[in-house]
Design a protein around this motif. Structure first.
Motif, PDB file in Angstrom:
ATOM      1  N   LYS A 265      43.583  57.520  43.227  1.00 44.77           N
ATOM      2  CA  LYS A 265      44.347  56.440  43.839  1.00 44.77           C
ATOM      3  C   LYS A 265      43.534  55.668  44.879  1.00 44.77           C
ATOM      4  CE  LYS A 265      48.869  58.572  43.114  1.00 44.77           C
ATOM      5  NZ  LYS A 265      50.096  59.112  43.748  1.00 44.77           N
ATOM      6  N   LYS A 266      42.408  56.227  45.306  1.00 42.31           N
ATOM      7  CA  LYS A 266      41.573  55.554  46.296  1.00 42.31           C
ATOM      8  C   LYS A 266      40.629  54.539  45.656  1.00 42.31           C
ATOM      9  CE  LYS A 266      41.555  59.391  49.587  1.00 42.31           C
ATOM     10  NZ  LYS A 266      40.702  60.344  50.353  1.00 42.31           N
ATOM     11  N   HIS A 267      40.544  54.561  44.335  1.00 41.68           N
ATOM     12  CA  HIS A 267      39.623  53.666  43.643  1.00 41.68           C
ATOM     13  C   HIS A 267      40.320  52.371  43.212  1.00 41.68           C
ATOM     14  CE1 HIS A 267      37.434  57.482  43.391  1.00 41.68           C
ATOM     15  NE2 HIS A 267      36.351  56.754  43.187  1.00 41.68           N
ATOM     16  N   HIS A 268      39.529  51.444  42.737  1.00 36.25           N
ATOM     17  CA  HIS A 268      40.053  50.163  42.248  1.00 36.25           C
ATOM     18  C   HIS A 268      41.148  50.413  41.205  1.00 36.25           C
ATOM     19  CE1 HIS A 268      40.209  46.159  40.520  1.00 36.25           C
ATOM     20  NE2 HIS A 268      39.282  45.721  41.355  1.00 36.25           N
ATOM     21  N   ALA A 269      42.228  49.703  41.326  1.00 42.20           N
ATOM     22  CA  ALA A 269      43.344  49.888  40.406  1.00 42.20           C
ATOM     23  C   ALA A 269      43.037  49.340  39.021  1.00 42.20           C
ATOM     24  CB  ALA A 269      44.590  49.187  40.948  1.00 42.20           C
ATOM     25  N   VAL A 270      43.703  49.899  38.021  1.00 40.27           N
ATOM     26  CA  VAL A 270      43.689  49.302  36.682  1.00 40.27           C
ATOM     27  C   VAL A 270      44.629  48.108  36.734  1.00 40.27           C
ATOM     28  CG1 VAL A 270      44.245  49.620  34.254  1.00 40.27           C
ATOM     29  CG2 VAL A 270      43.235  51.507  35.549  1.00 40.27           C
ATOM     30  N   MET A 271      44.087  46.927  36.496  1.00 42.58           N
ATOM     31  CA  MET A 271      44.907  45.729  36.546  1.00 42.58           C
ATOM     32  C   MET A 271      45.627  45.474  35.223  1.00 42.58           C
ATOM     33  SD  MET A 271      44.112  45.239  39.609  1.00 42.58           S
ATOM     34  CE  MET A 271      45.081  43.771  39.921  1.00 42.58           C
ATOM     35  N   ARG A 272      45.032  45.995  34.135  1.00 45.14           N
ATOM     36  CA  ARG A 272      45.640  45.773  32.820  1.00 45.14           C
ATOM     37  C   ARG A 272      45.026  46.751  31.821  1.00 45.14           C
ATOM     38  NH1 ARG A 272      45.237  42.228  28.113  1.00 45.14           N
ATOM     39  NH2 ARG A 272      43.121  41.601  28.677  1.00 45.14           N
ATOM     40  N   PHE A 273      45.846  47.222  30.873  1.00 49.44           N
ATOM     41  CA  PHE A 273      45.334  47.997  29.755  1.00 49.44           C
ATOM     42  C   PHE A 273      45.122  47.048  28.581  1.00 49.44           C
ATOM     43  CE2 PHE A 273      47.401  51.558  32.072  1.00 49.44           C
ATOM     44  CZ  PHE A 273      46.267  52.335  32.230  1.00 49.44           C
ATOM     45  N   VAL A 274      43.879  46.921  28.178  1.00 46.68           N
ATOM     46  CA  VAL A 274      43.516  46.016  27.093  1.00 46.68           C
ATOM     47  C   VAL A 274      43.845  46.678  25.765  1.00 46.68           C
ATOM     48  CG1 VAL A 274      41.586  44.743  26.050  1.00 46.68           C
ATOM     49  CG2 VAL A 274      41.706  45.036  28.541  1.00 46.68           C
ATOM     50  N   THR A 275      44.444  45.930  24.858  1.00 45.88           N
ATOM     51  CA  THR A 275      44.906  46.507  23.602  1.00 45.88           C
ATOM     52  C   THR A 275      43.750  46.732  22.625  1.00 45.88           C
ATOM     53  OG1 THR A 275      45.270  44.365  22.517  1.00 45.88           O
ATOM     54  CG2 THR A 275      47.093  45.263  23.852  1.00 45.88           C
ATOM     55  N   PRO A 276      43.924  47.655  21.675  1.00 46.00           N
ATOM     56  CA  PRO A 276      42.883  47.866  20.655  1.00 46.00           C
ATOM     57  C   PRO A 276      42.550  46.584  19.889  1.00 46.00           C
ATOM     58  CG  PRO A 276      44.435  49.682  20.628  1.00 46.00           C
ATOM     59  CD  PRO A 276      45.006  48.656  21.562  1.00 46.00           C
ATOM     60  N   GLU A 277      43.538  45.725  19.675  1.00 45.18           N
ATOM     61  CA  GLU A 277      43.303  44.468  18.958  1.00 45.18           C
ATOM     62  C   GLU A 277      42.382  43.549  19.753  1.00 45.18           C
ATOM     63  OE1 GLU A 277      46.692  46.545  17.448  1.00 45.18           O
ATOM     64  OE2 GLU A 277      46.319  45.816  19.495  1.00 45.18           O
ATOM     65  N   GLU A 278      42.541  43.525  21.069  1.00 48.71           N
ATOM     66  CA  GLU A 278      41.665  42.707  21.906  1.00 48.71           C
ATOM     67  C   GLU A 278      40.234  43.247  21.885  1.00 48.71           C
ATOM     68  OE1 GLU A 278      43.692  41.060  25.725  1.00 48.71           O
ATOM     69  OE2 GLU A 278      44.747  42.920  25.226  1.00 48.71           O
ATOM     70  N   PHE A 279      40.109  44.564  21.892  1.00 46.58           N
ATOM     71  CA  PHE A 279      38.769  45.153  21.799  1.00 46.58           C
ATOM     72  C   PHE A 279      38.104  44.777  20.476  1.00 46.58           C
ATOM     73  CE2 PHE A 279      40.173  48.074  25.200  1.00 46.58           C
ATOM     74  CZ  PHE A 279      39.049  48.036  26.002  1.00 46.58           C
ATOM     75  N   GLN A 280      38.864  44.791  19.398  1.00 46.72           N
ATOM     76  CA  GLN A 280      38.309  44.407  18.102  1.00 46.72           C
ATOM     77  C   GLN A 280      37.847  42.956  18.116  1.00 46.72           C
ATOM     78  OE1 GLN A 280      37.707  46.326  15.209  1.00 46.72           O
ATOM     79  NE2 GLN A 280      36.544  44.452  14.858  1.00 46.72           N
ATOM     80  N   SER A 281      38.605  42.116  18.801  1.00 49.08           N
ATOM     81  CA  SER A 281      38.218  40.713  18.923  1.00 49.08           C
ATOM     82  C   SER A 281      36.918  40.575  19.712  1.00 49.08           C
ATOM     83  CB  SER A 281      39.332  39.919  19.618  1.00 49.08           C
ATOM     84  OG  SER A 281      38.934  38.583  19.860  1.00 49.08           O
ATOM     85  N   PHE A 282      36.784  41.336  20.809  1.00 47.66           N
ATOM     86  CA  PHE A 282      35.537  41.309  21.575  1.00 47.66           C
ATOM     87  C   PHE A 282      34.357  41.724  20.700  1.00 47.66           C
ATOM     88  CE2 PHE A 282      37.929  41.985  25.791  1.00 47.66           C
ATOM     89  CZ  PHE A 282      37.734  40.675  26.187  1.00 47.66           C
ATOM     90  N   GLU A 283      34.541  42.766  19.896  1.00 47.91           N
ATOM     91  CA  GLU A 283      33.459  43.244  19.032  1.00 47.91           C
ATOM     92  C   GLU A 283      33.049  42.173  18.024  1.00 47.91           C
ATOM     93  OE1 GLU A 283      32.677  46.793  15.762  1.00 47.91           O
ATOM     94  OE2 GLU A 283      33.869  47.222  17.560  1.00 47.91           O
ATOM     95  N   THR A 284      34.032  41.517  17.417  1.00 49.45           N
ATOM     96  CA  THR A 284      33.735  40.479  16.433  1.00 49.45           C
ATOM     97  C   THR A 284      32.952  39.331  17.053  1.00 49.45           C
ATOM     98  OG1 THR A 284      35.738  41.023  15.176  1.00 49.45           O
ATOM     99  CG2 THR A 284      34.776  38.844  14.817  1.00 49.45           C
ATOM    100  N   VAL A 285      33.394  38.900  18.239  1.00 48.64           N
ATOM    101  CA  VAL A 285      32.717  37.793  18.909  1.00 48.64           C
ATOM    102  C   VAL A 285      31.298  38.194  19.310  1.00 48.64           C
ATOM    103  CG1 VAL A 285      32.711  36.323  20.965  1.00 48.64           C
ATOM    104  CG2 VAL A 285      34.846  36.732  19.737  1.00 48.64           C
ATOM    105  N   ALA A 286      31.143  39.415  19.852  1.00 41.30           N
ATOM    106  CA  ALA A 286      29.819  39.860  20.306  1.00 41.30           C
ATOM    107  C   ALA A 286      28.832  39.945  19.150  1.00 41.30           C
ATOM    108  CB  ALA A 286      29.942  41.210  21.011  1.00 41.30           C
ATOM    109  N   LEU A 287      29.278  40.433  18.015  1.00 42.61           N
ATOM    110  CA  LEU A 287      28.392  40.502  16.850  1.00 42.61           C
ATOM    111  C   LEU A 287      27.980  39.103  16.401  1.00 42.61           C
ATOM    112  CD1 LEU A 287      30.077  43.380  14.823  1.00 42.61           C
ATOM    113  CD2 LEU A 287      27.799  43.434  15.880  1.00 42.61           C
ATOM    114  N   SER A 288      28.905  38.161  16.500  1.00 44.26           N
ATOM    115  CA  SER A 288      28.587  36.783  16.101  1.00 44.26           C
ATOM    116  C   SER A 288      27.570  36.142  17.050  1.00 44.26           C
ATOM    117  CB  SER A 288      29.862  35.928  16.058  1.00 44.26           C
ATOM    118  OG  SER A 288      30.327  35.618  17.369  1.00 44.26           O
ATOM    119  N   LYS A 289      27.461  36.672  18.265  1.00 47.78           N
ATOM    120  CA  LYS A 289      26.513  36.140  19.239  1.00 47.78           C
ATOM    121  C   LYS A 289      25.113  36.730  19.071  1.00 47.78           C
ATOM    122  CE  LYS A 289      29.927  34.973  22.822  1.00 47.78           C
ATOM    123  NZ  LYS A 289      29.582  33.539  22.971  1.00 47.78           N
ATOM    124  N   GLY A 290      24.969  37.729  18.194  1.00 45.38           N
ATOM    125  CA  GLY A 290      23.637  38.218  17.887  1.00 45.38           C
ATOM    126  C   GLY A 290      23.284  39.619  18.322  1.00 45.38           C
TER     127      GLY A 290
END
Length: 324
Positions: A265-290
């Motif tokens: 509780k003394k550390h930075h709070a989790v502001m949001r739990f990112v969904t598995p679908e959003e992670f998949q989107s990040f992966e797709t975009v990152a691969l497209s960037k090279g």
């Protein structure tokens, strides 16, 4: 970190000083509930116990334990572990990290050989070595990394080596010494987007870390470079995409993106739990960037599946060269 057990017990007994004004700490009523996709079973397997015993018998501690990694059960069952060197006390106080902050003890000169013995005993194909920040040392601990790499090469010559280093801020010559030891993968994590550095990683400098990774490739283009971030700290999507572009401008090969989990509780709070679908989107975009390889999921951690990912890196490089 690899250190003697007496040091480790001293670290665990010492509360970590925090900066309340810098760590976002919502009251209990507003703390976010962990979603089902982040729930993992407690480690109880025989393989887990064997890996734990090897670490203990060699007087080592691991980032797996110190960081409370949710993947520890699965990794240790397969005898995968990430060793942390240079003691259990860090000279910095990042708001996401559960490692103790203070004045570290002198380096243990026998530590590199202890790591080498453990790597050989575990029969590792691939090992990850990381450390605390040692701003108190003239070279930031660079030579200790070098000695550890050499000890692993001597004890387990068939093992590939991945290092996850500090930023060696204001330590001239440190990076060059580590690169000259020729690890197979050089990893340095950005941790978060630049707008969050003041509250999340106040002792570091975003563009220094980008330049560090770029310099590795300039010194030895054959070394794979890697970096990782956490999401859920309040960053915006467009900031993550810009960070990807910054890493690609430094010719970084491998990107990991995982969910930030609040250690206490003394550390930075989790502001949001990112969904598995959003992670998949990040992966797709990152691969497209090279990027050659991208690992993005709620449970992704910098060293998770590092051995398998190293094989993916080699295969992706060969495929890209063949297509060129």
């Amino acid at each position: 970190m690899v250190t003697v057990l007496d040091n480790r017990l001293a670290v665990e007994a010492k509360p970590r000083p925090r900066h309340p004004e810098k760590a976002h700490r919502p009251d209990q009523a507003t703390t976010l509930r962990k979603p089902d996709w982040l729930r993992v079973k407690a480690p109880v397997s025989k393989g887990y116990q064997e890996t734990r015993e090897i670490a203990r018998s060699n007087n080592l501690i691991t980032v797996c334990e110190e960081a409370g990694c949710p993947n520890i059960g699965g990794c240790w069952e397969k005898k995968h572990a990430t060793f942390m060197i240079m003691g259990g006390i860090c000279t910095r106080a990042c708001a996401f990290c559960n490692v103790a902050t203070g004045m570290p003890k002198p380096l243990d000169e026998s530590e590199p050989e202890s790591v080498g013995r453990a790597v050989a005993a575990m029969g590792l194909n691939h090992v990850v070595i990381t450390s605390v920040d040692r701003d108190d040392l003239a070279d930031g601990g660079a030579q200790h990394f070098v000695e550890t790499i050499r000890a692993i090469r001597a004890a387990a010559p068939g093992t590939t080596i991945e290092i996850l280093t500090p930023d060696f801020l204001r330590k001239p010559g440190a990076l060059e010494a580590v690169v000259a030891a020729r690890p197979d993968v050089f990893n340095h994590n950005l941790e978060t987007v630049p707008s969050k550095y003041l509250t999340v990683r106040p002792g570091a400098r975003y563009f220094h870390s980008i330049r560090l990774l770029q310099r590795v490739k300039e010194l030895d283009p054959t070394i794979f470079t890697k970096s990782g971030i956490m999401v859920g700290l309040g960053e915006e999507r467009n900031e993550v995409l810009q960070l990807m572009d910054d890493l690609r401008s430094a010719d970084v090969d491998f990107l990991t993106i995982g969910q930030y989990l609040q250690p206490t509780k003394k550390h930075h709070a989790v502001m949001r739990f990112v969904t598995p679908e959003e992670f998949q989107s990040f992966e797709t975009v990152a691969l497209s960037k090279g990027f050659l390889v991208v690992s993005a999921s709620p449970l992704t951690r910098s060293s998770h599946h590092a051995g398998e990912d190293f094989e993916r890196l080699k295969a992706a490089r060969l495929a890209r060269r063949a297509a060129a």
